[in-house]
Design an enzyme around this catalytic site. Structure first.
Site, PDB file in Angstrom:
ATOM      1  N   CYS A 382       0.906  -1.155   0.090  1.00  0.00           N
ATOM      2  CA  CYS A 382       0.082   0.040   0.034  1.00  0.00           C
ATOM      3  C   CYS A 382       0.902   1.091  -0.012  1.00  0.00           C
ATOM      4  O   CYS A 382       1.430   1.506  -0.913  1.00  0.00           O
ATOM      5  CB  CYS A 382      -0.881  -0.140   1.128  1.00  0.00           C
ATOM      6  SG  CYS A 382      -2.618   1.006   0.677  1.00  0.00           S
ATOM      7  N   HIS A 508      -3.777  -5.077   0.185  1.00  0.00           N
ATOM      8  CA  HIS A 508      -3.098  -5.559   1.206  1.00  0.00           C
ATOM      9  C   HIS A 508      -3.248  -7.096   1.344  1.00  0.00           C
ATOM     10  O   HIS A 508      -4.159  -7.571   1.763  1.00  0.00           O
ATOM     11  CB  HIS A 508      -3.935  -4.814   2.667  1.00  0.00           C
ATOM     12  CG  HIS A 508      -3.642  -3.557   2.701  1.00  0.00           C
ATOM     13  ND1 HIS A 508      -2.894  -3.049   3.772  1.00  0.00           N
ATOM     14  CD2 HIS A 508      -4.243  -2.524   2.288  1.00  0.00           C
ATOM     15  CE1 HIS A 508      -2.567  -1.896   3.759  1.00  0.00           C
ATOM     16  NE2 HIS A 508      -3.636  -1.458   2.987  1.00  0.00           N
ATOM     17  N   GLU A 510      -1.882  -9.137   3.009  1.00  0.00           N
ATOM     18  CA  GLU A 510      -1.641  -9.716   4.724  1.00  0.00           C
ATOM     19  C   GLU A 510      -2.869  -9.856   5.005  1.00  0.00           C
ATOM     20  O   GLU A 510      -2.866 -10.938   5.970  1.00  0.00           O
ATOM     21  CB  GLU A 510      -0.776  -8.757   5.371  1.00  0.00           C
ATOM     22  CG  GLU A 510      -1.566  -7.538   5.881  1.00  0.00           C
ATOM     23  CD  GLU A 510      -1.542  -6.129   4.920  1.00  0.00           C
ATOM     24  OE1 GLU A 510      -1.101  -6.586   3.488  1.00  0.00           O
ATOM     25  OE2 GLU A 510      -1.679  -5.177   5.225  1.00  0.00           O
TER      26      GLU A 510
HETATM   27  N1  GLN Z   1      -1.929   6.888   2.630  1.00  0.00           N
HETATM   28  C1  GLN Z   1      -1.993   5.840   1.471  1.00  0.00           C
HETATM   29  C2  GLN Z   1      -3.437   6.139   0.794  1.00  0.00           C
HETATM   30  O1  GLN Z   1      -4.365   6.746   1.330  1.00  0.00           O
HETATM   31  C3  GLN Z   1      -1.881   4.510   1.497  1.00  0.00           C
HETATM   32  C4  GLN Z   1      -2.597   3.949   2.796  1.00  0.00           C
HETATM   33  C5  GLN Z   1      -2.180   2.605   3.157  1.00  0.00           C
HETATM   34  O2  GLN Z   1      -1.107   2.139   3.326  1.00  0.00           O
HETATM   35  N2  GLN Z   1      -3.088   1.741   3.788  1.00  0.00           N
HETATM   36  O3  GLN Z   1      -3.395   6.000  -0.349  1.00  0.00           O
END
Ligand code: GLN
Length: 537
Positions: A382, A508, A510
């Site tokens: 992410c 994600h 995970e």
């Molecule tokens: N801050 C980033 C976004 O909002 C990544 C978010 C995250 O890592 N869950 O796109």
């Protein structure tokens, strides 16, 4: 059979592991062939934990249907191998929101709306929501917080009423703590007795007590607890500290937690749960012959629970590769060009963590540059993937000051930018791109090989995206966009094919790694890390 409702409450102190006990019980019942789900009721007023700082609440877990939830739901999925949904995590905030919406609609027909019966009725309706689908034999409901808290009282009142309405189809398990007083060399059951009294005061008689302890509790002491707390002696169960949370189902089996639950809900108690696959994992865990050393670069490194699902996904995949995980948290705020070598060398692989906001971001670029240049297996998740893109833009494409508009709204190279549909959103709660979306993988890519297929569905939690206007420049210079959403063409996965294993996912992975089904990308990453370790020697 009628759906059975198992309530799990906690007393004495928090952090006793109600989630692990609930998950372990679910594992045992599933392994006996029952259909089981676990849900958590959290007494705080936030609608969901999505806007909570990880320092307050640890990781925010996301369900396939896009609900931001408590991290215990991650344990539920890792233990049961079954997806949870929005219905599996309810907060006081959601209960009140529903009741207030009904009041505004006029549903209460002029009545004064009160905690009892309106809030408690709404809690009861939600407790039964999953049970009423007919899909489950057992619904395990974990009540967050500690008995005695003012805020959990409406939940306990709802449990009291449900116990009364379904005497044969429900029961209450109460988890307490038995401290060992070192100076006296004695275990003490008084806090447990007081905690049970607290429950009894609100009209709940626990049926089963699970005593969390660091030392074996003698039989006589358990009998004493049974006698003082109106619980049958075989329903006083100890939960000794285990070397891994994944041992707890076996400990609970030994202690007869599943049998006590079956007996008290009128279910047959013969036979044994089939734990073949679970035991297979544990035997691998006990016999690991190698170690894999992974560095996790993030900004919440002093907090155990902030990256829970990543830790567990790494741990599971390491075990399946015959390796014990040696996880080192690295504070991104402390990483600089002049210390990066010292801080990262000796690692077999590096994960750059998800996150929000500016703090610690530059250290992530420093780590990524070093990993890319030194060809260390690297996994960006992410925000970690977004940082991979930004670092590549700055140091390979020569776009000095490239950034995400999250960190620098005026950057000349907005390689990560807000999604179009996000631009008009002002509320922070529940408004990110959340839940599972499809992703098509490019044939021959590291990720496609890892998954062994070219269409996957993975869970998201972010507002910002790879900016497709720059796609051509990245691909031309060696960063490939190897996963994209088939409908919107949003970039979901990048990799640098010239590197051994340099992969970033906007989603994600995970969240969907379980004990019985470790995630293919974590499996592939650990495999690469172990290969790298061997080649370094
Ligand atoms: N801050 C980033 C976004 O909002 C990544 C978010 C995250 O890592 N869950 O796109």
């Amino acid at each position: 059979m009628n759906t059975k409702y198992i309530f799990v409450t906690g007393g004495v102190v928090s952090s006793l592991g109600k989630g692990i006990i609930s998950s372990s019980l679910a594992r045992l019942l599933l392994s006996r062939g029952y259909r089981v789900t676990i849900q958590k009721f959290d007494p705080y007023i936030n609608i969901d934990p999505g806007t909570l700082n990880p320092y307050e609440h640890g990781e925010c877990y996301v369900t396939v249907d896009g609900q931001e939830t408590d991290l215990d739901l991650g344990h539920y999925e890792r233990f049961t191998n079954i997806h949870t949904t929005r219905a599996n995590n309810i907060t006081t905030g959601r209960i009140y929101q529903n009741v207030i919406d009904k009041e505004r609609r006029g549903d209460y027909l002029g009545k004064t709306v009160q905690i009892i019966p309106h809030i408690t009725d709404e809690i009861k309706r939600n407790v039964k929501l999953l049970g009423n689908t007919g899909k489950f034999d057992f619904v395990i409901t974990e009540i967050g917080g500690t008995v005695g808290d003012i805020e959990s009282l409406p939940f306990l009142e709802a449990v009291r009423q449900l116990r009364w309405e379904m005497p044969h189809d429900s029961l209450c398990i109460h988890l307490t703590y038995v401290p060992f007083i070192n100076a006296a060399k004695e275990l003490k059951t008084k806090p447990t007795q007081h905690s049970v009294k607290n429950l009894q005061e609100v009209g709940i008689q626990p049926d089963i007590l699970v005593l969390r302890t660091e030392h074996d509790i003698p039989a006589g002491m358990r009998r004493k607890v049974a006698q003082f707390c109106n619980v049958s002696p075989d329903a006083v169960i100890q939960s000794l500290d285990a070397s891994s949370i994944y041992e707890v189902p076996l400990n609970m089996l030994k202690e007869g937690l599943d049998i006590a639950v079956l007996r008290k809900t009128g279910c047959p108690t013969d036979g044994e749960p089939d734990l073949t696959q679970w035991n297979n994992f544990l035997s691998k865990l006990h016999n690991c012959s190698k170690t894999v050393k992974i560095g996790l670069v993030g900004k919440y490194v002093e907090l155990q629970d902030a990256y829970k699902s990543i830790d567990e996904a790494l741990f599971q995949s390491a075990v399946y590769h015959d390796a014990k995980l040696d996880l080192k948290y690295i504070s991104s705020e402390k990483l600089r060009d002049d210390n990066v070598k010292e801080m990262l060398s000796g690692l077999d692989g590096v994960i750059v963590a998800p996150g929000f906001g500016q703090r610690g971001i530059e250290g992530k670029f420093v780590a990524l540059k070093w990993c890319r240049e030194n060809d260390v297996p690297t996994f960006g998740i992410c925000l970690g993937m977004q940082c991979m893109v930004i670092e590549f833009a700055r140091n390979v494409l020569g776009m000095t000051d490239a950034n995400s508009t999250e960190m620098d709204p005026k950057t000349p190279y907005n390689v990560i930018d807000l999604m179009e549909e996000q631009k008009s959103i002002s509320n922070l709660g529940g408004t990110m791109r959340l839940g599972a979306y499809a992703c098509r993988l490019a044939g021959g890519s590291t990720v496609a090989k890892a998954y062994g297929k070219d269409m996957v569905e993975e869970r998201h939690r972010h507002r910002f995206e790879f900016n497709n206007e720059f796609r051509y420049q990245f691909e031309k210079s060696g960063m490939s966009c190897v996963g994209e959403n088939p409908e919107t063409h949003l970039v979901e996965v990048v990799e640098v094919p010239s590197r051994k294993w340099y992969v970033g996912t906007q989603y994600h992975p995970e969240y969907s790694s379980t004990v019985l089904n470790p995630h293919p990308l974590f499996m592939s990453f650990i495999e690469a890390a172990l290969k790298y370790k061997m080649s370094e020697k």
